[in-house]
Write a protein that holds these residues in place. Structure first.
Motif, mmCIF file in Angstrom:
data_model
loop_
_atom_site.group_PDB
_atom_site.id
_atom_site.type_symbol
_atom_site.label_atom_id
_atom_site.label_comp_id
_atom_site.label_asym_id
_atom_site.label_seq_id
_atom_site.Cartn_x
_atom_site.Cartn_y
_atom_site.Cartn_z
ATOM 1 N N MET A 101 2.751 2.430 -8.211
ATOM 2 C CA MET A 101 2.835 1.523 -7.067
ATOM 3 C C MET A 101 2.073 0.212 -7.297
ATOM 4 O O MET A 101 2.570 -0.858 -6.971
ATOM 5 C CB MET A 101 2.256 2.230 -5.829
ATOM 6 N N TRP A 102 0.851 0.309 -7.804
ATOM 7 C CA TRP A 102 -0.008 -0.867 -7.898
ATOM 8 C C TRP A 102 0.373 -1.731 -9.092
ATOM 9 O O TRP A 102 0.550 -1.229 -10.201
ATOM 10 C CB TRP A 102 -1.462 -0.462 -8.028
ATOM 11 N N PRO A 103 0.437 -3.044 -8.890
ATOM 12 C CA PRO A 103 0.726 -3.958 -10.005
ATOM 13 C C PRO A 103 -0.562 -4.352 -10.723
ATOM 14 O O PRO A 103 -1.665 -4.071 -10.247
ATOM 15 C CB PRO A 103 1.318 -5.173 -9.283
ATOM 16 N N TYR A 124 0.074 -2.981 0.333
ATOM 17 C CA TYR A 124 0.636 -4.317 0.191
ATOM 18 C C TYR A 124 -0.054 -5.023 -0.973
ATOM 19 O O TYR A 124 -1.261 -4.839 -1.183
ATOM 20 C CB TYR A 124 0.405 -5.142 1.468
ATOM 21 N N HIS A 125 0.705 -5.790 -1.708
ATOM 22 C CA HIS A 125 0.167 -6.678 -2.741
ATOM 23 C C HIS A 125 0.439 -8.095 -2.268
ATOM 24 O O HIS A 125 1.600 -8.467 -2.081
ATOM 25 C CB HIS A 125 0.853 -6.402 -4.091
ATOM 26 N N LYS A 128 2.777 -8.306 0.580
ATOM 27 C CA LYS A 128 4.144 -7.832 0.350
ATOM 28 C C LYS A 128 4.103 -6.313 0.153
ATOM 29 O O LYS A 128 3.333 -5.807 -0.668
ATOM 30 C CB LYS A 128 4.752 -8.502 -0.887
ATOM 31 N N HIS A 129 4.907 -5.612 0.928
ATOM 32 C CA HIS A 129 4.968 -4.147 0.872
ATOM 33 C C HIS A 129 5.276 -3.674 -0.549
ATOM 34 O O HIS A 129 6.215 -4.152 -1.172
ATOM 35 C CB HIS A 129 6.062 -3.675 1.842
ATOM 36 N N ILE A 130 4.447 -2.741 -1.057
ATOM 37 C CA ILE A 130 4.699 -2.204 -2.397
ATOM 38 C C ILE A 130 4.863 -0.687 -2.418
ATOM 39 O O ILE A 130 5.272 -0.136 -3.436
ATOM 40 C CB ILE A 130 3.614 -2.626 -3.408
#
Length: 163
Positions: A101-103, A124-125, A128-130
């Motif tokens: 999930m996490w960038p 959110y990132h 923006k929903h991730i």
């Protein structure tokens, strides 16, 4: 039938996210995480009352990073903190989900956890929903890294709780 199910799920998730977005949240506290001589991130905690009580929802917890980090390093640090708290089982339960999930994070970017009234977690990132983790206990376990009495960073905890 499968398409209808997907549309229904999207509507339910969107409704939950919109409902949280419409609830007024008040800042409880904020703090800067420092490691040796590096500034790592700024953390901010919000609740509906402006006070934190374990189990209360919704909550918003925002980390704004002051350095670049690979997602794998953020997950590794999360796992180390869970181990510190005696919650090693969470590392196997959530590591792959979080890593997927996490960038990777660049300086100035944010990761935010928002819970709904039931305690389900949305990440959110940069707003923006991730992704989501739809297990009610996750948010409390994740927030324990910073808010537990047994946190490795008691001064940061104190600031996040507005003390």
């Amino acid at each position: 039938m499968n398409a209808i199910f997907k549309v229904l799920c999207i509507c339910l998730l969107t409704t939950s996210c919109v409902a949280v977005a419409q609830i007024s949240l008040t800042k409880v506290g904020d703090a800067r995480m420092e490691y040796l001589f590096w500034d790592v991130y700024d953390a901010t905690l919000f609740t509906t009352t402006g006070e934190y009580k374990l189990g209360d929802n919704p909550i918003k917890f925002k980390l704004t990073y002051l350095r670049d980090f690979a997602a794998k390093d953020i997950v590794k640090a999360t796992n180390e903190q869970w181990q510190h708290l005696g919650k090693k089982q969470l590392t196997t339960q959530y590591s792959d989900k979080l890593l997927a999930m996490w960038p990777n994070i660049k300086k100035g970017e944010s990761l935010t956890l928002v819970t709904d009234k039931q305690g389900l977690s949305v990440f959110y990132h940069n707003d923006k929903h991730i992704g989501e983790i739809n297990e009610p206990g996750f948010a409390a376990d994740f927030l324990a890294i910073w808010l537990s009495e047994n946190t490795s960073e008691p001064a940061l905890r104190k600031q996040l709780l507005g003390n």
